[in-house]
Design a protein around this motif. Structure first.
Motif, PDB file in Angstrom:
ATOM      1  N   ALA A   7      -3.568  -2.348-108.432  1.00 20.41           N
ATOM      2  CA  ALA A   7      -2.647  -1.433-107.469  1.00 20.41           C
ATOM      3  C   ALA A   7      -3.853  -1.755-105.775  1.00 20.41           C
ATOM      4  N   LEU A  47      -6.020  21.743-103.142  1.00 16.79           N
ATOM      5  CA  LEU A  47      -6.262  20.923-103.320  1.00 16.79           C
ATOM      6  C   LEU A  47      -8.163  21.543-102.808  1.00 16.79           C
ATOM      7  N   ALA A  87      -5.765   6.078-103.448  1.00 13.87           N
ATOM      8  CA  ALA A  87      -4.132   5.834-103.638  1.00 13.87           C
ATOM      9  C   ALA A  87      -3.365   6.881-102.543  1.00 13.87           C
ATOM     10  N   LEU A  88      -4.241   7.949-102.189  1.00 15.08           N
ATOM     11  CA  LEU A  88      -3.182   8.204-101.104  1.00 15.08           C
ATOM     12  C   LEU A  88      -3.812   7.396 -99.868  1.00 15.08           C
ATOM     13  N   THR A 105      -9.113  13.261 -98.745  1.00 12.09           N
ATOM     14  CA  THR A 105      -8.146  13.348 -99.771  1.00 12.09           C
ATOM     15  C   THR A 105      -7.147  14.165 -99.139  1.00 12.09           C
ATOM     16  N   LEU A 116      -3.495  13.052 -96.876  1.00 11.18           N
ATOM     17  CA  LEU A 116      -2.153  13.754 -97.155  1.00 11.18           C
ATOM     18  C   LEU A 116      -1.147  14.376 -95.707  1.00 11.18           C
ATOM     19  N   ARG A 124      -3.127   4.303 -99.668  1.00 10.99           N
ATOM     20  CA  ARG A 124      -2.018   3.659 -99.748  1.00 10.99           C
ATOM     21  C   ARG A 124      -0.533   3.851 -99.358  1.00 10.99           C
ATOM     22  N   THR A 125      -0.541   5.458 -99.710  1.00  5.46           N
ATOM     23  CA  THR A 125       0.735   5.941 -99.854  1.00  5.46           C
ATOM     24  C   THR A 125       1.116   5.773 -97.974  1.00  5.46           C
ATOM     25  N   LEU A 148     -10.497  18.478-103.665  1.00  2.97           N
ATOM     26  CA  LEU A 148     -11.641  17.267-104.787  1.00  2.97           C
ATOM     27  C   LEU A 148     -12.192  16.941-103.001  1.00  2.97           C
ATOM     28  N   PRO A 166       0.412  12.111 -92.433  1.00  5.83           N
ATOM     29  CA  PRO A 166       2.155  12.073 -92.127  1.00  5.83           C
ATOM     30  C   PRO A 166       2.628  12.386 -91.791  1.00  5.83           C
ATOM     31  N   ILE A 167       1.729  14.183 -91.624  1.00  6.12           N
ATOM     32  CA  ILE A 167       2.693  15.378 -90.925  1.00  6.12           C
ATOM     33  C   ILE A 167       2.465  15.449 -89.177  1.00  6.12           C
ATOM     34  N   GLY A 188     -10.000   2.834-106.734  1.00  5.87           N
ATOM     35  CA  GLY A 188      -9.051   3.270-107.593  1.00  5.87           C
ATOM     36  C   GLY A 188      -9.344   5.307-108.359  1.00  5.87           C
ATOM     37  N   ALA A 189      -9.986   5.871-106.585  1.00  4.21           N
ATOM     38  CA  ALA A 189     -10.186   6.740-106.785  1.00  4.21           C
ATOM     39  C   ALA A 189      -9.070   7.633-106.149  1.00  4.21           C
ATOM     40  N   ALA A 190      -8.543   8.624-106.781  1.00  8.58           N
ATOM     41  CA  ALA A 190      -7.631   9.498-105.753  1.00  8.58           C
ATOM     42  C   ALA A 190      -7.492   9.482-103.753  1.00  8.58           C
TER      43      ALA A 190
END
Lengths: 345, 345
Positions: free
Chosen positions: B84, B305, B93-94, B311, B315, B96-97, B307, B318-319, B88-90
């Motif tokens: 991806a 959360l 992934a977030l 992270t 998240l 990249r999103t 973690l 975007p807010i 490879g951690a949370a």
């Protein structure tokens, strides 16, 4: 939902490089999305918000702080050319931020709307009848708007959306939403009636009275009949969006109170719809909590939004996409060579 | 913060095409961001998450469910090549999103980390001393790590970030975070000590005992001395990120409990830092609520959360960006020709 995909998602989630449960509510969101999309590595493509607009005969009864003329003006605003791009409303600004595509539907606005290539025309009439004195719509009208919403959902999915957000604009529409919610949940009007765009105490009391008048007209609990009696064109269209999205195994982010009233109709008609619903935020309308409790779904945030338009849904999209990304893209302990928990192994 | 820009932002917000207050908490976020960025139409460029990793002597005292070996393994995971993309951690992934850039710093990991072009090396030692029996760090070490964090924040800002998210990885680091929080807020260890990555009841009681031993060693309340006595290398680095970002008028999204302990040190040193802080979510650690109450700031969500890694901050980005977009891009009632509220005009 695809129970096998959810099982595979849970098994994969347990192997990812994080303590068990450390991603909190994201973990359940990710597993539910795996169930909807049928993959333990959910990879949703685009996000679409479908804003359906309609007017309400009951607005003449003085249930809103704003006049009905705001509805067509806001439709024009959703479509306007602005320096930032198409659309000058909150939903447009938020959609640009998160990369969501905006679709706008005239589901029954009380005005001649100007021609615009991006406006989907589905209006049968210029607003509903006043629900306090007669059925807001006929069953035929309800069916037609459900089909129009479904058709637009199909188009959005064909355009690349795997996450759909029904949104709405309609001065006065927290009144039909409250009437639907009261009837389907067996609550009194006062328990589900809030201030909408911001009415004062006197107008709130009047709004409750108006809703009670509507509820007293008919004892029906049939969901489509409830929608016809108390609903609105944009509520029927949003129901069509939800049912079509669920039928095509796409996720639906559920915004506020008016969207929630469409969802209540939807899960009464088709209980499996619940599997596809992801509530965005707990909105400021008091009836919203009752809706979410009935659906048994937990919202992603509490930002006290009460604007509608799908704004909360758009803001929630990155959270849902992020949940999917953790399940899809994180490496497992084995892949990463990370030692596990000493207390659990 | 720029009070004039905030005033202009409030005046503009009152004209935007929405009922007053209908965007709920987004409205306050937007005005605060206007104050940080000095514009009533805040237009933040990129988002960067800076993950600082460090090990803790106190981990040998058995305060975590995981062994210290997890820290270097997770650093490698943050940097790994995956199908991806990098990491490879949370948090990867977030990030990249939401389109955030990830920076990884070795602030003091107890291992030989492999060479990697994207790893920022700032380690002075392989982990802190055990805070239960001696100062975790010297004041010189604290100063050096603050400067390293500040330097990386400058680099991230030069690379295009206007929103910075300090994040952390360090097995055992909720113990120093709890000790710092207890001391600076005048609370007992039991009031701010949680389960971290997931310790059981017996280990939680042991963790409280360990933290009390540390607090009993010294009565200091000087913020840098508290950080040296009880903190960690990655906590000092995160403090440097926050102070530098605030000095350069950038926004800082504040993730969880460990980040919060750095923020408590920061606002004690420099009260104006508070203006730049935007808490992401209320995390599952019990001491986090006390931190947020002290800071007088409301989190954007409650997703449970726990973690770390930044992270929650990622998240939340975007807010915050969405809040900025509404203030920047929405049209006013006058621009859109939308009638205002009848009850308010």
């Amino acid at each position: 939902a695809d129970a096998d995909a959810m099982d595979r998602a849970r098994a994969r989630q347990a192997q990812l490089t994080k303590p068990a449960g450390a991603l909190g509510d994201l973990e359940d969101l990710a597993v539910r999305l795996a169930g909807v999309l049928g993959s333990e590595r959910p990879d949703p493509r685009g996000v679409a918000v479908i804003v359906a607009a309609g007017d309400h005969g009951v607005a003449r009864a003085g249930v809103s702080a704003y006049p009905s003329e705001v509805t067509p003006a806001m439709v024009a605003n959703f479509l306007a050319d602005t320096p930032a791009g198409p659309g000058g409303a909150a939903v447009n600004a938020l959609a640009r931020t998160v990369g969501a595509r905006v679709y706008v539907m005239d589901a029954g606005v009380n005005a001649d709307l100007p021609e615009h290539p991006a406006l989907v025309r589905a209006a049968l009439r210029r607003g509903t009848h006043d629900l306090s004195v007669q059925p807001a719509m006929s069953l035929d009208e309800v069916q037609a708007l459900i089909l129009s919403g479904a058709a637009l959902a199909r188009r959005a999915i064909e355009d690349g959306a795997d996450v759909l957000i029904p949104g709405e604009m309609g001065i006065g529409n927290t009144t039909p939403a409250a009437a639907i919610t009261a009837r389907l949940l067996g609550l009194d009007a006062a328990q589900v009636t809030g201030r909408g765009t911001g009415v004062d105490d006197a107008r709130l009391a009047h709004k409750v009275t108006v809703i009670r008048m509507a509820l007293d007209r008919t004892p029906t609990t049939d969901p489509l009949e409830v929608l016809a009696q108390f609903g609105g064109f944009e509520i029927a269209a949003m129901l069509g969006v939800m049912l079509q999205a669920a039928a095509m195994r796409r996720a639906v982010i559920l915004d506020g109170f008016v969207e929630g009233s469409a969802a209540l109709i939807g899960v009464t008609l088709a209980p499996h719809l619940r599997d596809s619903l992801f509530p965005a935020g707990q909105c400021a309308e008091i009836g919203h909590a009752a809706q979410l409790t009935h659906l048994g779904l937990k919202p992603m945030f509490h930002l006290n939004l009460r604007l509608g338009e799908g704004t909360g849904g758009v803001l929630a999209a990155p959270i849902l996409l992020g949940a999917a990304a953790t399940l899809r893209e994180m490496r497992t302990f084995a892949e990463a060579g990370v030692p596990g928990s000493g207390s659990e192994e």
